[in-house]
Write a protein that holds these residues in place. Structure first.
Motif, PDB file in Angstrom:
ATOM      1  N   LEU A 129      25.694  70.391  52.559  1.00 51.16           N
ATOM      2  CA  LEU A 129      26.566  71.553  52.421  1.00 51.16           C
ATOM      3  C   LEU A 129      27.624  71.254  51.370  1.00 51.16           C
ATOM      4  N   GLY A 130      27.973  72.271  50.564  1.00 45.46           N
ATOM      5  CA  GLY A 130      29.008  72.109  49.554  1.00 45.46           C
ATOM      6  C   GLY A 130      28.957  73.216  48.531  1.00 45.46           C
ATOM      7  N   ARG A 131      29.662  73.002  47.414  1.00 47.58           N
ATOM      8  CA  ARG A 131      29.749  74.047  46.383  1.00 47.58           C
ATOM      9  C   ARG A 131      28.805  73.807  45.197  1.00 47.58           C
ATOM     10  N   ASP A 132      28.108  72.689  45.177  1.00 43.78           N
ATOM     11  CA  ASP A 132      27.234  72.361  44.055  1.00 43.78           C
ATOM     12  C   ASP A 132      25.827  72.905  44.329  1.00 43.78           C
ATOM     13  N   PRO A 133      25.397  73.976  43.622  1.00 45.55           N
ATOM     14  CA  PRO A 133      24.072  74.558  43.904  1.00 45.55           C
ATOM     15  C   PRO A 133      22.919  73.638  43.533  1.00 45.55           C
ATOM     16  N   ALA A 134      23.165  72.655  42.674  1.00 55.24           N
ATOM     17  CA  ALA A 134      22.085  71.767  42.265  1.00 55.24           C
ATOM     18  C   ALA A 134      21.790  70.701  43.307  1.00 55.24           C
ATOM     19  N   LYS A 135      22.757  70.407  44.194  1.00 54.23           N
ATOM     20  CA  LYS A 135      22.588  69.300  45.119  1.00 54.23           C
ATOM     21  C   LYS A 135      22.700  69.704  46.590  1.00 54.23           C
ATOM     22  N   CYS A 136      23.037  70.949  46.854  1.00 53.48           N
ATOM     23  CA  CYS A 136      23.275  71.381  48.234  1.00 53.48           C
ATOM     24  C   CYS A 136      22.238  72.414  48.667  1.00 53.48           C
ATOM     25  N   ASN A 137      21.864  72.351  49.950  1.00 53.46           N
ATOM     26  CA  ASN A 137      20.963  73.344  50.523  1.00 53.46           C
ATOM     27  C   ASN A 137      21.713  74.599  50.952  1.00 53.46           C
ATOM     28  N   ILE A 138      22.902  74.404  51.498  1.00 50.83           N
ATOM     29  CA  ILE A 138      23.758  75.526  51.889  1.00 50.83           C
ATOM     30  C   ILE A 138      24.951  75.507  50.937  1.00 50.83           C
ATOM     31  N   VAL A 139      25.047  76.533  50.088  1.00 48.42           N
ATOM     32  CA  VAL A 139      26.003  76.527  48.977  1.00 48.42           C
ATOM     33  C   VAL A 139      27.112  77.524  49.241  1.00 48.42           C
ATOM     34  N   PHE A 140      28.378  77.034  49.192  1.00 45.95           N
ATOM     35  CA  PHE A 140      29.543  77.898  49.320  1.00 45.95           C
ATOM     36  C   PHE A 140      29.924  78.439  47.944  1.00 45.95           C
ATOM     37  N   PRO A 141      30.614  79.582  47.893  1.00 44.73           N
ATOM     38  CA  PRO A 141      31.104  80.090  46.604  1.00 44.73           C
ATOM     39  C   PRO A 141      31.977  79.054  45.910  1.00 44.73           C
ATOM     40  N   SER A 142      31.962  79.095  44.575  1.00 45.74           N
ATOM     41  CA  SER A 142      32.651  78.073  43.794  1.00 45.74           C
ATOM     42  C   SER A 142      34.169  78.082  44.011  1.00 45.74           C
ATOM     43  N   ASP A 143      34.719  79.217  44.449  1.00 51.15           N
ATOM     44  CA  ASP A 143      36.173  79.291  44.639  1.00 51.15           C
ATOM     45  C   ASP A 143      36.588  79.076  46.099  1.00 51.15           C
ATOM     46  N   THR A 144      35.654  78.610  46.944  1.00 50.91           N
ATOM     47  CA  THR A 144      35.982  78.380  48.353  1.00 50.91           C
ATOM     48  C   THR A 144      36.945  77.193  48.480  1.00 50.91           C
ATOM     49  N   GLU A 145      38.089  77.436  49.073  1.00 52.41           N
ATOM     50  CA  GLU A 145      39.089  76.385  49.240  1.00 52.41           C
ATOM     51  C   GLU A 145      38.660  75.391  50.324  1.00 52.41           C
ATOM     52  N   LYS A 146      39.095  74.159  50.170  1.00 51.05           N
ATOM     53  CA  LYS A 146      38.904  73.081  51.137  1.00 51.05           C
ATOM     54  C   LYS A 146      37.436  72.633  51.276  1.00 51.05           C
ATOM     55  N   ILE A 147      36.546  73.135  50.416  1.00 55.42           N
ATOM     56  CA  ILE A 147      35.158  72.689  50.443  1.00 55.42           C
ATOM     57  C   ILE A 147      34.867  71.935  49.146  1.00 55.42           C
ATOM     58  N   SER A 148      34.418  70.685  49.271  1.00 50.31           N
ATOM     59  CA  SER A 148      34.100  69.880  48.093  1.00 50.31           C
ATOM     60  C   SER A 148      32.744  70.269  47.537  1.00 50.31           C
ATOM     61  N   LYS A 149      32.427  69.738  46.330  1.00 45.82           N
ATOM     62  CA  LYS A 149      31.126  70.031  45.734  1.00 45.82           C
ATOM     63  C   LYS A 149      29.998  69.562  46.642  1.00 45.82           C
ATOM     64  N   ILE A 150      30.112  68.337  47.173  1.00 42.94           N
ATOM     65  CA  ILE A 150      29.192  67.861  48.210  1.00 42.94           C
ATOM     66  C   ILE A 150      30.072  67.495  49.396  1.00 42.94           C
ATOM     67  N   HIS A 151      30.072  68.325  50.411  1.00 42.85           N
ATOM     68  CA  HIS A 151      31.071  68.207  51.468  1.00 42.85           C
ATOM     69  C   HIS A 151      30.559  67.397  52.664  1.00 42.85           C
ATOM     70  N   MET A 152      29.383  67.718  53.171  1.00 43.19           N
ATOM     71  CA  MET A 152      28.874  67.016  54.343  1.00 43.19           C
ATOM     72  C   MET A 152      27.348  67.015  54.351  1.00 43.19           C
ATOM     73  N   GLU A 153      26.766  66.121  55.176  1.00 42.06           N
ATOM     74  CA  GLU A 153      25.325  65.997  55.302  1.00 42.06           C
ATOM     75  C   GLU A 153      24.920  66.049  56.777  1.00 42.06           C
ATOM     76  N   ILE A 154      23.748  66.636  57.029  1.00 48.73           N
ATOM     77  CA  ILE A 154      23.172  66.649  58.373  1.00 48.73           C
ATOM     78  C   ILE A 154      21.795  66.014  58.265  1.00 48.73           C
ATOM     79  N   ARG A 155      21.619  64.850  58.926  1.00 46.06           N
ATOM     80  CA  ARG A 155      20.347  64.129  58.888  1.00 46.06           C
ATOM     81  C   ARG A 155      19.647  64.264  60.242  1.00 46.06           C
TER      82      ARG A 155
END
Length: 425
Positions: A374-400
């Motif tokens: 999960l995060g704001r980077d569409p190239a590396k995240c499966n669930i992508v937040f809008p680029s202007d979403t506050e408090k969310i990093s480009k790659i924020h968290m992982e679920i394994r």
């Protein structure tokens, strides 16, 4: 027995005839359609605010051409200057002779010398389901490299009056394009904005785009059966492209006493003549030896008996496979009846991530992969937040996920990740 002797040579001869005739018919059709392309030109109209493009085609060897009225007009006002380009390196200035806004048809005439052949008109309207070819210059396809390609081609022709230097430069721009489809329907025109005085229109699934306007619709003999005019925008529907049907076109030409050429016979008739089969020699009855053998002799010559070494093993193997399948099915049913357990592959349950707050509040995401990011980077995240979403990093968290566990990790985010109210390390 007589039928058995005659069947094989006739069947083989028929197959050979089909193989020989079919490619020739296809090649003839392609040749006739390609021959029509030399009579189709790209027309440019200089208007107040822009240069409009469309397609025109020659209907008389003196230089008379047909196109759509809307190609020559801008907001109900006629444009002022018109040029038609023909492949590979010929251009000619034209002037308006007749224009009919209601039928959306116009006649232009070449100025000066002209030697392009005319396209013939079919003597009947096309039938539903027949092949149809649309010739013209769709806008996107006309510009191969950039908008400058057409401009440079025009400058070359205007300075040198053609020649070898312009052929390479103008080749892609001035070569008309062909799209193929069928006649979807012939119907009365009910579009009040487009039809006006049009009585009948041809609907086809052959592609028509901006720039095709005014181009000829031809049958497999290269004869004009309509004029491409408008299409339904792709966001609404696909395959709804329309042209003015030949009877309306001929009515327009005759009303202005214009000369044109029509085919002498119907296209279908001409194609049928080309398909005429070569007679296959058939053995006369007198030449056939009378049947004198026994019933057993006739059966022995049957292919199923003659080639027993191929058919018998095939049948035996098929029967054996069927018996094995029935046995396995019976064993399985009996095991179920006795309550015995059967082995089944273990299926991993599909977990669902539910958003209870924030941007995706109320949304659910099935976790079908071993790793979900999960995060704001569409190239590396499966669930992508809008680029202007506050408090969310480009790659924020992982679920394994594994077969038995689910692991949530913070991906070194700036604001951290919380699970059940606790911030993860």
């Amino acid at each position: 027995m007589i039928a058995t002797r005659l069947f094989h040579p006739l069947f083989i001869a028929s197959l050979a005839l089909l193989v020989l005739v079919a490619p020739q018919e296809s090649a003839a059709t392609k040749k006739q359609v390609r021959g029509s392309l030399e009579s189709v030109g790209l027309i440019l109209a200089r208007c107040d605010n822009a240069i409009q493009r469309g397609t025109a085609f020659v209907i008389d060897k003196s230089g008379t051409m047909l196109t759509n009225a809307h190609v020559l007009m801008q907001e109900e006002k006629k444009c002022t200057e018109f040029i038609v380009f023909f492949a590979p390196d010929f251009m000619v200035s034209v002037s308006i002779v007749h224009i009919d806004k209601d039928r959306d048809l116009a006649i232009v005439k070449a100025q000066g010398d002209f030697s392009i052949p005319a396209l013939p008109f079919a003597i009947r309207e096309p039938a539903q389901g027949e092949d149809l070819f649309v010739l013209g210059f769709p806008g996107v396809a006309s510009i191969i490299k950039s908008e400058n390609t057409l401009r440079d081609c025009i400058l070359c022709l205007s300075k040198t009056k053609g020649g070898a230097d312009c052929k390479t430069l103008c080749h892609d721009t001035l070569n008309p394009k062909v799209t193929k489809g069928i006649v979807s329907s012939l119907s009365n025109c009910t579009n009040a904005a487009m039809c006006k005085k049009m009585n009948r229109v041809i609907q086809t699934d052959a592609a028509i785009n901006t720039g095709n306007s005014g181009g000829p619709m031809v049958n497999e003999c290269g004869e004009v059966v309509g004029v491409a005019t408008f299409y339904i925008r792709r966001m609404l529907a696909r395959g709804f492209n329309y042209g003015i049907e030949i009877r309306d076109v001929l009515t327009f030409l005759k009303s202005h006493k214009l000369t044109f050429t029509t085919a002498k016979v119907a296209c279908g008739t001409r194609v049928a003549k080309k398909k005429k089969a070569v007679p296959v020699p058939v053995m006369a009855v007198d030449d056939v030896a009378p049947f004198t053998g026994s019933t057993t002799a006739e059966i022995e010559e049957h292919p199923l008996v003659k080639y027993w070494f191929f058919y018998v093993p095939t049948i035996l193997v098929s029967v054996a496979l069927l018996v094995m399948a029935l046995i396995l099915f019976g064993v399985r049913r009996s095991a179920r009846a006795r309550g015995e357990a059967t082995l089944r592959p273990r299926r991993r349950r599909t977990l669902v991530l539910e958003a209870t707050d924030g941007h995706f509040k109320g949304s659910e995401f099935p976790l079908v992969k071993n790793l979900t990011t999960l995060g704001r980077d569409p190239a590396k995240c499966n669930i992508v937040f809008p680029s202007d979403t506050e408090k969310i990093s480009k790659i924020h968290m992982e679920i394994r996920q594994t077969d038995d566990t689910v692991e949530v990790r913070d991906a070194y985010s700036t604001n951290g990740t919380r699970l059940d109210g606790r911030r993860l390390a």
